[in-house]
Design an enzyme around this catalytic site. Structure first.
Site, PDB file in Angstrom:
ATOM      1  N   LYS A  33      33.829  26.403  28.840  1.00 14.29           N
ATOM      2  CA  LYS A  33      33.898  27.631  28.043  1.00 14.29           C
ATOM      3  C   LYS A  33      32.898  27.608  26.895  1.00 14.29           C
ATOM      4  O   LYS A  33      32.324  28.628  26.539  1.00 14.29           O
ATOM      5  CB  LYS A  33      35.303  27.832  27.477  1.00 14.29           C
ATOM      6  CG  LYS A  33      36.278  28.341  28.500  1.00 14.29           C
ATOM      7  CD  LYS A  33      37.490  28.935  27.810  1.00 14.29           C
ATOM      8  CE  LYS A  33      38.436  29.550  28.826  1.00 14.29           C
ATOM      9  NZ  LYS A  33      39.632  30.081  28.205  1.00 14.29           N
TER      10      LYS A  33
ATOM     11  N   LYS B  97      35.847  30.037  40.042  1.00 16.72           N
ATOM     12  CA  LYS B  97      37.237  30.496  40.000  1.00 16.72           C
ATOM     13  C   LYS B  97      37.279  32.008  39.748  1.00 16.72           C
ATOM     14  O   LYS B  97      36.448  32.525  39.008  1.00 16.72           O
ATOM     15  CB  LYS B  97      37.908  29.746  38.840  1.00 16.72           C
ATOM     16  CG  LYS B  97      39.399  29.872  38.757  1.00 16.72           C
ATOM     17  CD  LYS B  97      39.935  29.189  37.499  1.00 16.72           C
ATOM     18  CE  LYS B  97      39.702  30.032  36.267  1.00 16.72           C
ATOM     19  NZ  LYS B  97      40.607  29.745  35.148  1.00 16.72           N
TER      20      LYS B  97
ATOM     21  N   LYS C 294      39.555  36.526  34.685  1.00 15.66           N
ATOM     22  CA  LYS C 294      39.664  37.842  34.045  1.00 15.66           C
ATOM     23  C   LYS C 294      38.331  38.301  33.487  1.00 15.66           C
ATOM     24  O   LYS C 294      38.116  39.480  33.290  1.00 15.66           O
ATOM     25  CB  LYS C 294      40.629  37.743  32.852  1.00 15.66           C
ATOM     26  CG  LYS C 294      42.042  37.444  33.189  1.00 15.66           C
ATOM     27  CD  LYS C 294      42.777  36.980  31.926  1.00 15.66           C
ATOM     28  CE  LYS C 294      44.227  36.676  32.220  1.00 15.66           C
ATOM     29  NZ  LYS C 294      44.861  35.904  31.146  1.00 15.66           N
TER      30      LYS C 294
HETATM   31  P1  AMP Z   1      45.138  32.319  32.044  1.00 14.17           P
HETATM   32  O1  AMP Z   1      44.822  33.661  32.570  1.00 14.17           O
HETATM   33  O2  AMP Z   1      43.907  31.476  31.879  1.00 14.17           O
HETATM   34  O3  AMP Z   1      46.025  32.323  30.864  1.00 14.17           O
HETATM   35  O4  AMP Z   1      45.937  31.583  33.193  1.00 14.17           O
HETATM   36  C1  AMP Z   1      47.315  31.755  33.376  1.00 14.17           C
HETATM   37  C2  AMP Z   1      47.801  31.022  34.623  1.00 14.17           C
HETATM   38  O5  AMP Z   1      47.157  31.557  35.783  1.00 14.17           O
HETATM   39  C3  AMP Z   1      47.481  29.522  34.605  1.00 14.17           C
HETATM   40  O6  AMP Z   1      48.579  28.822  35.190  1.00 14.17           O
HETATM   41  C4  AMP Z   1      46.271  29.417  35.479  1.00 14.17           C
HETATM   42  O7  AMP Z   1      46.149  28.151  36.098  1.00 14.17           O
HETATM   43  C5  AMP Z   1      46.539  30.505  36.503  1.00 14.17           C
HETATM   44  N1  AMP Z   1      45.282  30.996  37.083  1.00 14.17           N
HETATM   45  C6  AMP Z   1      44.312  31.678  36.430  1.00 14.17           C
HETATM   46  N2  AMP Z   1      43.275  31.956  37.264  1.00 14.17           N
HETATM   47  C7  AMP Z   1      43.627  31.412  38.476  1.00 14.17           C
HETATM   48  C8  AMP Z   1      42.974  31.349  39.750  1.00 14.17           C
HETATM   49  N3  AMP Z   1      41.784  31.902  39.949  1.00 14.17           N
HETATM   50  N4  AMP Z   1      43.624  30.734  40.754  1.00 14.17           N
HETATM   51  C9  AMP Z   1      44.850  30.183  40.575  1.00 14.17           C
HETATM   52  N5  AMP Z   1      45.508  30.199  39.398  1.00 14.17           N
HETATM   53  C10 AMP Z   1      44.906  30.805  38.358  1.00 14.17           C
END
Ligand code: AMP
Ligand code: TRP
Length: 341
Positions: free
Chosen positions: A118, A201, A204
């Site tokens: 990041k 990956k 968002k």
């Molecule tokens: P975040 O949006 O970074 O707060 O992620 C929230 C949850 O979603 C965490 O458990 C991440 O590991 C999961 N997550 C986010 N992006 C992915 C992805 N592309 N594939 C699988 N899990 C994801």
């Protein structure tokens, strides 16, 4: 001091930093829904204090906080049986986070790959919060004495750091107070990849909206995005081994498996020999069938933000009832005088 004994407790969180993707749904929310039941106490958190480690417009943050809660509710998180709240409303999280900043070592933080990714070349300019973030995440988990943390693959290192922090705290203060938390990284879709570049990956914040499926995308958009998803010219083989090196193809198979609650093996058996002209529309139909009811319910919930706030407040009270005594015990262990009790 002995450990607090209780039913195994699940804790997980999601940042309200923009719209939610299919990665969030399959890697996290859907699995959180499935873990509700008699085996675990389940606590799920909209981690707003984590979101502000990078700039968030205040109005957008308010909206994303409620929308993230709405996504969880619409996906099947039951606010009566699970504790659902936003992090900033339970100050014990940030307070234990500070204590953990004094337990975690700078060398440990320097190994965090997500920070390196990041921060990139900008490491001098990012917020101090972004660097300290994994220690706040450890506090989120441990202030609830959580034993199981269902997350996507990208969070594994942070849950391991949580164990290191718990172990060092217990060792330094000669207590057996914080539990050793298990990451729960299971199912076919723990790492959903970008639809335009299978080496990245799905997130968002990618540059193009075409690289992700948003939980609020309409049917036509979902169909278009899968149609344009990058693949290779070959048809689907009849076994997973043969998908090695075909990252984009494998990703679509995994998404299909995640959405239909089966395994990638079952999907490849069903679609052996199918070309993309057949598989992609089937995948789009499946995604629409699963996501449309959720996004309809999300927009219904978003029509009444006061009701979302009411549910979050109720959850925060329940979360605080668990977290505050654990924080107070921690203060006692550390030697902070609780003059106000
Ligand atoms: P975040 O949006 O970074 O707060 O992620 C929230 C949850 O979603 C965490 O458990 C991440 O590991 C999961 N997550 C986010 N992006 C992915 C992805 N592309 N594939 C699988 N899990 C994801
Ligand atoms: N760091 C997690 C992410 O970016 C979100 C998070 C914050 C979290 N606190 C947590 C996940 C505690 C699990 C448990 O996805």
């Amino acid at each position: 001091m002995s450990k607090v004994e209780h039913t195994p407790r699940v804790f997980s969180g999601i940042k309200p930093s923009g719209g939610l993707t299919l990665g969030n749904y399959l890697g996290a929310i859907k699995r959180w829904v499935d873990m509700q039941g008699p085996d675990f106490e389940t606590t799920y958190c909209v981690v707003d204090l984590h979101a502000i480690t990078v700039w968030q417009d205040p109005a957008d943050l308010r909206h994303a906080t409620r929308e993230t809660a709405a996504a969880m509710l619409a996906s099947g998180i039951n606010p009566d049986t699970s504790t659902l709240f936003n992090q900033s409303q339970v100050p014990a999280h940030a307070e234990l986070g500070w204590i953990f900043n004094c337990v975690a070592r700078v060398g440990w933080m320097n190994r965090m790959t997500q920070f390196k990714d990041k921060a990139g070349k900008n490491a001098e300019k990012v917020s101090l919060g972004l660097y300290a973030y994994p220690s706040l995440m450890a506090a989120d988990i441990l202030v609830h004495h959580a034993t199981h943390v269902p997350v996507g693959e990208d969070q594994k290192q942070h849950v391991e750091l949580t164990r290191d922090i718990a172990a060092k705290f217990n060792h330094d203060y000669k207590v057996d107070f914080f539990p050793m938390t298990e990451p729960v990284i299971e199912g076919p879709a723990t790492r959903v990849m970008n639809l335009r570049d299978g080496s990245k990956k799905m997130s968002k914040s990618g540059e193009s909206d075409m690289e992700r499926i948003n939980m609020t995308d309409d049917a036509a958009t979902i169909a278009k995005k899968f149609k344009k998803a990058r693949t290779d010219p070959e048809a689907l083989p009849d076994n997973l081994e043969a998908l090695k090196g075909r990252v984009e193809a494998r990703n679509l198979v995994d998404i299909y498996a995640g959405l239909s609650d089966t395994t990638p093996e079952a999907v490849i058996t069903e679609y052996a020999g199918a070309g993309w002209g057949r598989f992609k529309p089937a995948l789009a139909d499946l995604a629409v069938a699963k996501l449309a009811p959720i996004s309809d319910e999300m927009s219904r919930l978003m029509d009444d933000p006061a009701e979302i706030d009411r549910l979050l407040a109720k959850g925060a009270e329940r979360a605080e009832a668990v977290a505050q005594p654990i924080l107070e015990k921690t203060y006692d262990i550390v030697g902070l005088v609780r003059s106000r009790k």
